[in-house]
Design a protein around this motif. Structure first.
Motif, short mmCIF file in Angstrom:
data_model
loop_
_atom_site.label_atom_id
_atom_site.label_comp_id
_atom_site.label_asym_id
_atom_site.label_seq_id
_atom_site.Cartn_x
_atom_site.Cartn_y
_atom_site.Cartn_z
N GLN A 111 -52.77 -8.71 45.92
CA GLN A 111 -52.84 -9.05 47.34
C GLN A 111 -54.19 -9.69 47.65
O GLN A 111 -55.16 -9.53 46.91
N THR A 112 -54.27 -10.41 48.77
CA THR A 112 -55.53 -10.98 49.21
C THR A 112 -56.54 -9.85 49.44
O THR A 112 -56.17 -8.69 49.57
N GLY A 113 -57.80 -10.18 49.48
CA GLY A 113 -58.83 -9.18 49.76
C GLY A 113 -59.27 -8.44 48.52
O GLY A 113 -59.62 -9.04 47.50
N ALA A 114 -59.26 -7.11 48.60
CA ALA A 114 -59.80 -6.27 47.53
C ALA A 114 -59.07 -6.47 46.21
O ALA A 114 -59.72 -6.55 45.15
N ASP A 115 -57.76 -6.56 46.23
CA ASP A 115 -56.97 -6.68 44.99
C ASP A 115 -57.42 -7.89 44.17
O ASP A 115 -57.71 -7.79 42.98
N ILE A 116 -57.43 -9.04 44.81
CA ILE A 116 -57.73 -10.28 44.08
C ILE A 116 -59.21 -10.32 43.69
O ILE A 116 -59.57 -10.87 42.64
N ALA A 117 -60.07 -9.70 44.48
CA ALA A 117 -61.49 -9.63 44.12
C ALA A 117 -61.67 -8.85 42.82
O ALA A 117 -62.49 -9.22 41.97
N GLY A 118 -60.91 -7.78 42.66
CA GLY A 118 -60.97 -7.00 41.42
C GLY A 118 -60.53 -7.82 40.22
O GLY A 118 -61.17 -7.77 39.15
N LEU A 119 -59.46 -8.59 40.39
CA LEU A 119 -58.99 -9.44 39.29
C LEU A 119 -60.00 -10.54 38.98
O LEU A 119 -60.29 -10.81 37.81
N ASP A 120 -60.55 -11.16 40.02
CA ASP A 120 -61.53 -12.23 39.80
C ASP A 120 -62.79 -11.71 39.12
O ASP A 120 -63.37 -12.40 38.27
N ALA A 121 -63.20 -10.51 39.44
CA ALA A 121 -64.37 -9.90 38.78
C ALA A 121 -64.08 -9.65 37.31
O ALA A 121 -64.92 -9.91 36.44
N ALA A 122 -62.88 -9.18 36.99
CA ALA A 122 -62.49 -8.96 35.60
C ALA A 122 -62.50 -10.28 34.84
O ALA A 122 -63.03 -10.35 33.71
N ILE A 123 -61.94 -11.31 35.44
CA ILE A 123 -61.91 -12.63 34.80
C ILE A 123 -63.34 -13.13 34.55
O ILE A 123 -63.66 -13.58 33.46
N LYS A 124 -64.21 -13.00 35.56
CA LYS A 124 -65.60 -13.45 35.42
C LYS A 124 -66.31 -12.72 34.29
O LYS A 124 -67.11 -13.30 33.56
N GLN A 125 -66.01 -11.44 34.12
CA GLN A 125 -66.68 -10.63 33.10
C GLN A 125 -65.90 -10.57 31.78
O GLN A 125 -66.23 -9.79 30.90
N SER A 126 -64.86 -11.40 31.66
CA SER A 126 -64.03 -11.48 30.44
C SER A 126 -63.44 -10.12 30.05
O SER A 126 -63.42 -9.76 28.87
N ILE A 127 -62.97 -9.40 31.05
CA ILE A 127 -62.31 -8.12 30.82
C ILE A 127 -60.81 -8.32 31.01
O ILE A 127 -60.40 -8.97 31.99
N PRO A 128 -59.99 -7.80 30.12
CA PRO A 128 -58.54 -7.94 30.30
C PRO A 128 -58.12 -7.40 31.67
O PRO A 128 -58.70 -6.44 32.19
N TYR A 129 -57.11 -8.06 32.24
CA TYR A 129 -56.62 -7.64 33.55
C TYR A 129 -55.11 -7.77 33.59
O TYR A 129 -54.50 -8.39 32.72
N GLY A 130 -54.52 -7.17 34.60
CA GLY A 130 -53.08 -7.25 34.79
C GLY A 130 -52.67 -6.49 36.02
O GLY A 130 -53.43 -6.40 36.98
N GLY A 131 -51.49 -5.94 35.97
CA GLY A 131 -50.97 -5.18 37.09
C GLY A 131 -49.61 -5.70 37.50
O GLY A 131 -49.08 -6.66 36.94
N TRP A 132 -49.06 -5.03 38.48
CA TRP A 132 -47.74 -5.35 39.00
C TRP A 132 -47.86 -6.00 40.37
O TRP A 132 -48.72 -5.61 41.17
N ILE A 133 -46.99 -6.95 40.62
CA ILE A 133 -46.95 -7.66 41.90
C ILE A 133 -45.49 -7.66 42.36
O ILE A 133 -44.57 -7.67 41.52
N PRO A 134 -45.24 -7.64 43.68
CA PRO A 134 -43.86 -7.65 44.14
C PRO A 134 -43.10 -8.90 43.65
O PRO A 134 -43.70 -9.96 43.42
#
Length: 156
Positions: free
Chosen positions: A11-34
């Protein structure tokens, strides 16, 4: 720090910020989306590699991300409401660790340290990042991104 993966609902806001931080730090990311990659701004860009739920239900997506993680951090300005409150309820229902960071009551530096302590003391390897959506809190994305990068940087 033991973080091996960041998950969120996209989702916009906190959710996507967490994903973008993971991408910036080269940490694997994922999760479920509707289903339909639903966000309040329309479908989430395909660049974000999240799994689609079989349903468009936000609550079911929220529950699955809680279940698939070792712990959840919820970022807000103020009390938990709406989806953020539901996230906390789902974490408690599934006996998962949960940390609420009210950014109106703490500094970004203190939030970084609190999050690092939460991760380290509980050996969190998969962290679910949740919180207010962009339309509810337009300044939250930037703060969450900085806090997450700060916390993830301290692990190296």
């Amino acid at each position: 720090m033991a973080i091996k993966k960041i998950v969120s609902g996209g989702q916009t806001g906190a959710d996507i910020a967490g994903l973008d931080a993971a991408i910036k730090q080269s940490i694997p990311y994922g999760g479920w989306i509707p289903k339909g990659r639903l966000t309040e701004n329309g479908p989430l860009h395909e660049n974000y590699q999240l799994q689609e739920m079989p349903t468009a239900s936000y609550p079911e997506r929220t529950a699955q991300n809680v279940i698939d993680s070792d712990g959840t951090v919820i970022f807000t300005h103020g009390a938990l409401t709406g989806g953020s409150l539901l996230t906390r309820k789902k974490a408690l229902q599934h006996d998962k660790l949960v940390l609420h960071l009210d950014l109106s009551a703490t500094t970004e530096g203190d939030a970084v340290q609190t999050l690092v302590t939460f991760i380290e003391e509980n050996d969190i390897q998969v962290l679910n990042v949740a919180g207010s959506r962009g339309s509810r809190d337009p300044v939250l994305y930037d703060k969450v991104f900085r806090i997450m990068v700060g916390a993830l940087t301290s692990r190296k």
